[in-house]
Scaffold this motif. Sequence first.
Motif, PDB file in Angstrom:
ATOM      1  N   PHE A 166      -6.391 -10.030  -6.801  1.00 37.24           N
ATOM      2  CA  PHE A 166      -6.598  -8.593  -6.733  1.00 37.24           C
ATOM      3  C   PHE A 166      -5.345  -7.820  -7.135  1.00 37.24           C
ATOM      4  O   PHE A 166      -5.391  -6.619  -7.344  1.00 37.24           O
ATOM      5  CB  PHE A 166      -6.951  -8.179  -5.296  1.00 37.24           C
ATOM      6  CG  PHE A 166      -8.403  -8.297  -4.956  1.00 37.24           C
ATOM      7  CD1 PHE A 166      -9.298  -7.299  -5.288  1.00 37.24           C
ATOM      8  CD2 PHE A 166      -8.881  -9.399  -4.283  1.00 37.24           C
ATOM      9  CE1 PHE A 166     -10.637  -7.398  -4.952  1.00 37.24           C
ATOM     10  CE2 PHE A 166     -10.220  -9.511  -3.935  1.00 37.24           C
ATOM     11  CZ  PHE A 166     -11.105  -8.508  -4.268  1.00 37.24           C
ATOM     12  N   GLY A 167      -4.199  -8.501  -7.174  1.00 38.39           N
ATOM     13  CA  GLY A 167      -2.944  -7.810  -7.373  1.00 38.39           C
ATOM     14  C   GLY A 167      -2.375  -7.275  -6.073  1.00 38.39           C
ATOM     15  O   GLY A 167      -1.500  -6.402  -6.068  1.00 38.39           O
ATOM     16  N   ALA A 168      -2.874  -7.805  -4.943  1.00 31.90           N
ATOM     17  CA  ALA A 168      -2.394  -7.357  -3.638  1.00 31.90           C
ATOM     18  C   ALA A 168      -0.940  -7.770  -3.433  1.00 31.90           C
ATOM     19  O   ALA A 168      -0.509  -8.815  -3.899  1.00 31.90           O
ATOM     20  CB  ALA A 168      -3.260  -7.943  -2.520  1.00 31.90           C
ATOM     21  N   GLU A 169      -0.216  -6.945  -2.733  1.00 30.06           N
ATOM     22  CA  GLU A 169       1.183  -7.226  -2.425  1.00 30.06           C
ATOM     23  C   GLU A 169       1.352  -7.805  -1.028  1.00 30.06           C
ATOM     24  O   GLU A 169       2.419  -8.313  -0.695  1.00 30.06           O
ATOM     25  CB  GLU A 169       2.013  -5.940  -2.550  1.00 30.06           C
ATOM     26  CG  GLU A 169       2.001  -5.362  -3.964  1.00 30.06           C
ATOM     27  CD  GLU A 169       2.728  -4.043  -4.049  1.00 30.06           C
ATOM     28  OE1 GLU A 169       3.243  -3.571  -2.992  1.00 30.06           O
ATOM     29  OE2 GLU A 169       2.796  -3.467  -5.151  1.00 30.06           O
ATOM     30  N   ARG A 170       0.279  -7.736  -0.222  1.00 29.10           N
ATOM     31  CA  ARG A 170       0.380  -8.185   1.167  1.00 29.10           C
ATOM     32  C   ARG A 170      -0.979  -8.676   1.633  1.00 29.10           C
ATOM     33  O   ARG A 170      -2.018  -8.157   1.242  1.00 29.10           O
ATOM     34  CB  ARG A 170       0.843  -7.006   2.047  1.00 29.10           C
ATOM     35  CG  ARG A 170       1.033  -7.325   3.522  1.00 29.10           C
ATOM     36  CD  ARG A 170       1.608  -6.112   4.241  1.00 29.10           C
ATOM     37  NE  ARG A 170       0.632  -5.042   4.349  1.00 29.10           N
ATOM     38  CZ  ARG A 170      -0.005  -4.683   5.476  1.00 29.10           C
ATOM     39  NH1 ARG A 170       0.254  -5.336   6.597  1.00 29.10           N
ATOM     40  NH2 ARG A 170      -0.865  -3.690   5.495  1.00 29.10           N
ATOM     41  N   ILE A 171      -0.965  -9.695   2.486  1.00 32.02           N
ATOM     42  CA  ILE A 171      -2.178 -10.188   3.118  1.00 32.02           C
ATOM     43  C   ILE A 171      -1.929 -10.219   4.622  1.00 32.02           C
ATOM     44  O   ILE A 171      -0.837 -10.563   5.075  1.00 32.02           O
ATOM     45  CB  ILE A 171      -2.569 -11.586   2.572  1.00 32.02           C
ATOM     46  CG1 ILE A 171      -3.889 -12.066   3.190  1.00 32.02           C
ATOM     47  CG2 ILE A 171      -1.459 -12.607   2.789  1.00 32.02           C
ATOM     48  CD1 ILE A 171      -4.440 -13.317   2.534  1.00 32.02           C
ATOM     49  N   PHE A 172      -2.933  -9.828   5.400  1.00 26.70           N
ATOM     50  CA  PHE A 172      -2.723  -9.804   6.845  1.00 26.70           C
ATOM     51  C   PHE A 172      -4.042  -9.991   7.587  1.00 26.70           C
ATOM     52  O   PHE A 172      -5.134  -9.844   7.033  1.00 26.70           O
ATOM     53  CB  PHE A 172      -2.062  -8.492   7.276  1.00 26.70           C
ATOM     54  CG  PHE A 172      -2.972  -7.283   7.239  1.00 26.70           C
ATOM     55  CD1 PHE A 172      -3.654  -6.883   8.381  1.00 26.70           C
ATOM     56  CD2 PHE A 172      -3.146  -6.553   6.070  1.00 26.70           C
ATOM     57  CE1 PHE A 172      -4.487  -5.770   8.354  1.00 26.70           C
ATOM     58  CE2 PHE A 172      -3.978  -5.449   6.033  1.00 26.70           C
ATOM     59  CZ  PHE A 172      -4.645  -5.046   7.180  1.00 26.70           C
ATOM     60  N   PHE A 189     -10.289  -5.715   0.338  1.00 22.30           N
ATOM     61  CA  PHE A 189      -9.172  -5.227  -0.452  1.00 22.30           C
ATOM     62  C   PHE A 189      -9.011  -3.733  -0.247  1.00 22.30           C
ATOM     63  O   PHE A 189      -9.962  -2.971  -0.372  1.00 22.30           O
ATOM     64  CB  PHE A 189      -9.404  -5.528  -1.929  1.00 22.30           C
ATOM     65  CG  PHE A 189      -8.310  -5.020  -2.839  1.00 22.30           C
ATOM     66  CD1 PHE A 189      -6.991  -5.385  -2.626  1.00 22.30           C
ATOM     67  CD2 PHE A 189      -8.602  -4.182  -3.907  1.00 22.30           C
ATOM     68  CE1 PHE A 189      -5.983  -4.925  -3.459  1.00 22.30           C
ATOM     69  CE2 PHE A 189      -7.607  -3.719  -4.749  1.00 22.30           C
ATOM     70  CZ  PHE A 189      -6.284  -4.092  -4.521  1.00 22.30           C
ATOM     71  N   ASP A 190      -7.798  -3.316   0.086  1.00 18.66           N
ATOM     72  CA  ASP A 190      -7.447  -1.899   0.215  1.00 18.66           C
ATOM     73  C   ASP A 190      -6.531  -1.554  -0.951  1.00 18.66           C
ATOM     74  O   ASP A 190      -5.352  -1.931  -0.952  1.00 18.66           O
ATOM     75  CB  ASP A 190      -6.745  -1.649   1.548  1.00 18.66           C
ATOM     76  CG  ASP A 190      -6.420  -0.179   1.788  1.00 18.66           C
ATOM     77  OD1 ASP A 190      -6.342   0.585   0.811  1.00 18.66           O
ATOM     78  OD2 ASP A 190      -6.233   0.208   2.960  1.00 18.66           O
ATOM     79  N   SER A 191      -7.069  -0.867  -1.957  1.00 16.33           N
ATOM     80  CA  SER A 191      -6.286  -0.588  -3.165  1.00 16.33           C
ATOM     81  C   SER A 191      -5.137   0.366  -2.892  1.00 16.33           C
ATOM     82  O   SER A 191      -4.069   0.261  -3.502  1.00 16.33           O
ATOM     83  CB  SER A 191      -7.188  -0.014  -4.263  1.00 16.33           C
ATOM     84  OG  SER A 191      -7.847   1.165  -3.818  1.00 16.33           O
ATOM     85  N   GLU A 192      -5.324   1.304  -1.966  1.00 17.53           N
ATOM     86  CA  GLU A 192      -4.261   2.265  -1.680  1.00 17.53           C
ATOM     87  C   GLU A 192      -3.065   1.588  -1.027  1.00 17.53           C
ATOM     88  O   GLU A 192      -1.909   1.906  -1.329  1.00 17.53           O
ATOM     89  CB  GLU A 192      -4.786   3.383  -0.780  1.00 17.53           C
ATOM     90  CG  GLU A 192      -5.801   4.288  -1.465  1.00 17.53           C
ATOM     91  CD  GLU A 192      -6.183   5.463  -0.592  1.00 17.53           C
ATOM     92  OE1 GLU A 192      -5.611   5.612   0.519  1.00 17.53           O
ATOM     93  OE2 GLU A 192      -7.057   6.243  -1.017  1.00 17.53           O
TER      94      GLU A 192
END
Length: 206
Positions: free
Chosen positions: A136-142, A99-102
């Motif tokens: 996580f609340g991520a907006e994108r997965i790649f 996970f990259d929070s930034e």
Amino acid sequence: MTTLRFDDLRQYSDVLRSRHGQAVTVRFVEPRDAEALQNYFRALSTRSRYSRFLGAASELPSSELERFIHVGEADRFSVVATVLVDGREVIVGEARYAFDSEASSIEFGLSIDDRWQGHGIGKALLKNLECRAAAFGAERIFGDTLRSNDVMIALARKAGYAFTNTPGDWRLTRFQKPIHIEPQEIPCASWRLAAVSPSAMSSLAV
């Protein structure tokens, strides 16, 4: 903040289904899995290992294996997909995600045992990873894969991922997808884990 013991992580496992209805458990990797996980990678075909590690490798280096089995360090997580064969748990797939929070994004890589490909396990695991990204609340997965990795490319394409060039490496292609899932729509256990505390997902290091 709730402190989570490693022994408690099995309650955050998910039970998926293969194409033929067989139960496939997705759970966090534990230190006791080190030997079984290494044997899993050794048993992959040369092509599958090359695709997973983006280069030649006969097994995981010991330092990388250590990172795989310690969940949560630097917001990196490892899961295994397992089935029961004659009453014994067998690893049939694995995934590692970060996970990259930034950037509000999840990057991942996965593999499926060659003998279990074609059973719909890759599709189910990929969907589960999208759920974990949403937790996580991520907006994108790649993910990034070799342009020659037809299996992964076909899997991602069928799952609705868009493709673009991987920055800085012409050998690779990047597949990515926006995450549009509301919390109440998330069926996977990772959401329950994240809901314990806003920072619980980062407290799993041991």
